[in-house]
Design a protein around this motif. Structure first.
Motif, PDB file in Angstrom:
ATOM      1  N   THR A  95       0.846  -1.199   0.000  1.00  0.00           N
ATOM      2  CA  THR A  95       0.000   0.000   0.000  1.00  0.00           C
ATOM      3  C   THR A  95       0.879   1.246   0.000  1.00  0.00           C
ATOM      4  O   THR A  95       2.102   1.164   0.121  1.00  0.00           O
ATOM      5  CB  THR A  95      -0.904   0.026   1.245  1.00  0.00           C
ATOM      6  OG1 THR A  95      -0.072   0.100   2.398  1.00  0.00           O
ATOM      7  CG2 THR A  95      -1.816  -1.184   1.307  1.00  0.00           C
ATOM      8  N   LYS A  96       0.230   2.381  -0.085  1.00  0.00           N
ATOM      9  CA  LYS A  96       0.946   3.655  -0.033  1.00  0.00           C
ATOM     10  C   LYS A  96       1.703   3.792   1.293  1.00  0.00           C
ATOM     11  O   LYS A  96       2.807   4.323   1.332  1.00  0.00           O
ATOM     12  CB  LYS A  96      -0.045   4.810  -0.213  1.00  0.00           C
ATOM     13  CG  LYS A  96       0.608   6.150  -0.371  1.00  0.00           C
ATOM     14  CD  LYS A  96      -0.423   7.210  -0.699  1.00  0.00           C
ATOM     15  CE  LYS A  96      -0.251   7.531  -2.166  1.00  0.00           C
ATOM     16  NZ  LYS A  96      -1.065   8.644  -2.607  1.00  0.00           N
ATOM     17  N   LEU A  99       4.910   1.862   0.840  1.00  0.00           N
ATOM     18  CA  LEU A  99       5.821   2.562  -0.068  1.00  0.00           C
ATOM     19  C   LEU A  99       6.437   3.773   0.630  1.00  0.00           C
ATOM     20  O   LEU A  99       7.639   4.031   0.480  1.00  0.00           O
ATOM     21  CB  LEU A  99       5.081   2.974  -1.344  1.00  0.00           C
ATOM     22  CG  LEU A  99       4.526   1.808  -2.179  1.00  0.00           C
ATOM     23  CD1 LEU A  99       3.727   2.346  -3.355  1.00  0.00           C
ATOM     24  CD2 LEU A  99       5.623   0.876  -2.636  1.00  0.00           C
ATOM     25  N   ASN A 100       5.645   4.488   1.428  1.00  0.00           N
ATOM     26  CA  ASN A 100       6.175   5.624   2.198  1.00  0.00           C
ATOM     27  C   ASN A 100       7.192   5.155   3.231  1.00  0.00           C
ATOM     28  O   ASN A 100       8.215   5.804   3.437  1.00  0.00           O
ATOM     29  CB  ASN A 100       5.047   6.390   2.884  1.00  0.00           C
ATOM     30  CG  ASN A 100       4.211   7.191   1.920  1.00  0.00           C
ATOM     31  OD1 ASN A 100       4.640   7.502   0.816  1.00  0.00           O
ATOM     32  ND2 ASN A 100       2.996   7.505   2.327  1.00  0.00           N
TER      33      ASN A 100
END
Length: 116
Positions: A95-96, A99-100
């Protein structure tokens, strides 16, 4: 007196800082290793299934791994989607949030290497 200039020690301190920034979503060792496997597959643009992670016997039993995969999903680190041709297969995508997390880890690691 400990050698405070060791790059890996500074990197571990950066990881600790990241964990303190987001204390409600701290991952245990097994969850981190599973997430690393997901990210490696994602980076290579290879599909990864829940079943692929369940074969990581070096990390624990299938029941343990399944529980950790569920935790990663509930905490928002991975998305699970059912395969269109075989409903028994579940695809995993980061998910984002994940990735962050890896972007921040990369920035911290680069900072540590620049300081070396």
């Amino acid at each position: 007196m400990p050698n405070r200039s060791l790059s890996y020690i500074r990197f571990l301190n950066c990881l600790d800082t990241l964990d303190r920034i987001n204390p409600g979503k701290k991952l245990d060792f097994i969850e981190e290793q599973l997430l690393n496997k997901v990210m490696l597959a994602w980076d290579r643009a290879e599909p990864i299934l829940v079943g692929d992670l369940l074969t990581s016997h070096d990390l624990g039993s299938q029941a343990t791994l399944h529980g950790r995969i569920k935790n990663l999903h509930v905490m928002g680190y991975i998305k699970l989607s059912i395969d269109k041709t075989d409903a028994r297969k579940k695809h995993i995508t980061p998910t984002k949030l994940t990735l962050n997390r890896y972007e921040k880890l990369s920035e911290q690691m680069e900072r540590v290497f620049q300081e070396s």
